[in-house]
Design an enzyme around this catalytic site. Structure first.
Site, mmCIF file in Angstrom:
data_model
loop_
_atom_site.group_PDB
_atom_site.id
_atom_site.type_symbol
_atom_site.label_atom_id
_atom_site.label_comp_id
_atom_site.label_asym_id
_atom_site.label_seq_id
_atom_site.Cartn_x
_atom_site.Cartn_y
_atom_site.Cartn_z
ATOM 1 N N MET A 141 0.501 -1.343 -0.155
ATOM 2 C CA MET A 141 -0.193 -0.049 0.005
ATOM 3 C C MET A 141 0.910 1.432 -0.059
ATOM 4 O O MET A 141 0.479 2.346 0.701
ATOM 5 C CB MET A 141 -0.932 -0.009 1.391
ATOM 6 C CG MET A 141 -2.018 -1.177 1.287
ATOM 7 S SD MET A 141 -3.219 -1.135 -0.099
ATOM 8 C CE MET A 141 -4.159 0.250 0.566
ATOM 9 N N SER A 142 2.094 1.263 -0.624
ATOM 10 C CA SER A 142 2.811 2.170 -0.562
ATOM 11 C C SER A 142 2.497 3.432 -1.528
ATOM 12 O O SER A 142 2.942 4.787 -1.365
ATOM 13 C CB SER A 142 4.336 1.805 -0.782
ATOM 14 O OG SER A 142 4.448 1.512 -2.163
ATOM 15 N N GLU A 175 14.417 -6.574 -5.527
ATOM 16 C CA GLU A 175 13.205 -6.193 -5.440
ATOM 17 C C GLU A 175 12.642 -5.289 -6.615
ATOM 18 O O GLU A 175 13.664 -4.381 -7.053
ATOM 19 C CB GLU A 175 12.877 -5.528 -4.213
ATOM 20 C CG GLU A 175 13.186 -6.209 -2.780
ATOM 21 C CD GLU A 175 12.152 -7.311 -2.507
ATOM 22 O OE1 GLU A 175 11.098 -7.466 -2.935
ATOM 23 O OE2 GLU A 175 12.671 -8.460 -2.040
ATOM 24 N N LYS A 179 6.821 3.326 -7.561
ATOM 25 C CA LYS A 179 7.087 4.811 -6.755
ATOM 26 C C LYS A 179 6.692 6.011 -7.684
ATOM 27 O O LYS A 179 6.916 5.674 -9.009
ATOM 28 C CB LYS A 179 8.405 4.641 -6.047
ATOM 29 C CG LYS A 179 8.511 3.746 -4.931
ATOM 30 C CD LYS A 179 7.536 4.003 -3.640
ATOM 31 C CE LYS A 179 8.039 3.099 -2.654
ATOM 32 N NZ LYS A 179 7.406 1.553 -2.839
#
Length: 225
Positions: A141-142, A175, A179
């Site tokens: 949920m960033s 990863e 973003k």
């Protein structure tokens, strides 16, 4: 497109559409108010609610950027942009894209490696302002306040560079993350859209960072069930 919008509603609609095409995410109410000279974000909210009632957009509660162009709105926009030298708009809408859905990504291997592809989805090209290359299932949920939620399918166009403010898919060592991209004198910052998460700062010349693509759309996690 004609939805009997008032001049102000058309301005708000055009601003939302332009922001989605430019950055991959809609503007906040505060950004709409600032750009159009409203006294408060509440005035922007009133116009958004009117646009939602007229069927031009869809509002998603609980996020500051929870504004979406509805699929029929996107189809109409795409048809309106098609000139006489292109295929008829009806054919454009009917020509489904087959997009690979990328699941877990193994360290060090290309994001579109066959072992990462869970399945293919047939989707209308009218859903996106530009053609994506793949779908990536969002984890976590960033990016909540950009309206990007856990389980959503992010439509991504492959790219090795991005403009400030665009939402990107980036690889950080082992990863892959989603973003907002920001380039500064000190390097690159990957910014979350959730105050519970911290920005990620990338030093110039870092070998652990690679840009995998930029977001060009989103499919809610229930839309393809």
């Amino acid at each position: 497109m004609n939805m009997n919008l008032t001049p102000r509603q058309q301005q708000v609609f055009d601003l939302v559409q332009e922001a989605i095409e430019r950055t991959g995410a809609p503007p906040t109410r505060a950004e709409i108010a600032a750009q159009l000279g409203f006294r408060s974000a509440n005035a922007a909210e009133e116009h958004l609610q009117a646009l939602a009632r007229k069927g031009a957009i869809e509002l998603v509660g609980g996020t500051s950027r929870g504004i979406r162009l509805k699929s029929d709105t996107l189809r109409a926009l795409r048809a309106a942009r098609a000139d006489d030298t292109m295929a008829p708009p009806a054919l454009l809408a009917a020509a489904a894209l087959s997009l690979p859905l990328v699941g877990r990504v193994a360290a060090g291997s290309p994001i579109l490696a066959q072992e990462h592809i869970d399945q293919h989805y047939q989707v209308s090209p009218a859903l996106f302002p530009v053609k994506p290359d793949y779908l990536l299932r969002v984890r976590g949920m960033s990016m909540r306040d950009a309206g990007i939620l856990d389980g959503d399918l992010l439509a991504v166009q492959r790219a090795d560079d991005a403009r400030n403010g665009q939402i990107v898919v980036a690889r950080l060592g082992d990863e892959v993350t989603v973003k907002r991209f920001q380039r500064t004198r000190a390097g690159i910052e990957l910014l979350p859209e959730n105050p519970e998460f911290q920005p990620i700062r990338i030093a110039p010349g870092s070998t652990d960072f690679a840009l995998e693509g930029v977001a060009v759309g989103l499919i809610r996690n229930t839309a393809l069930m």
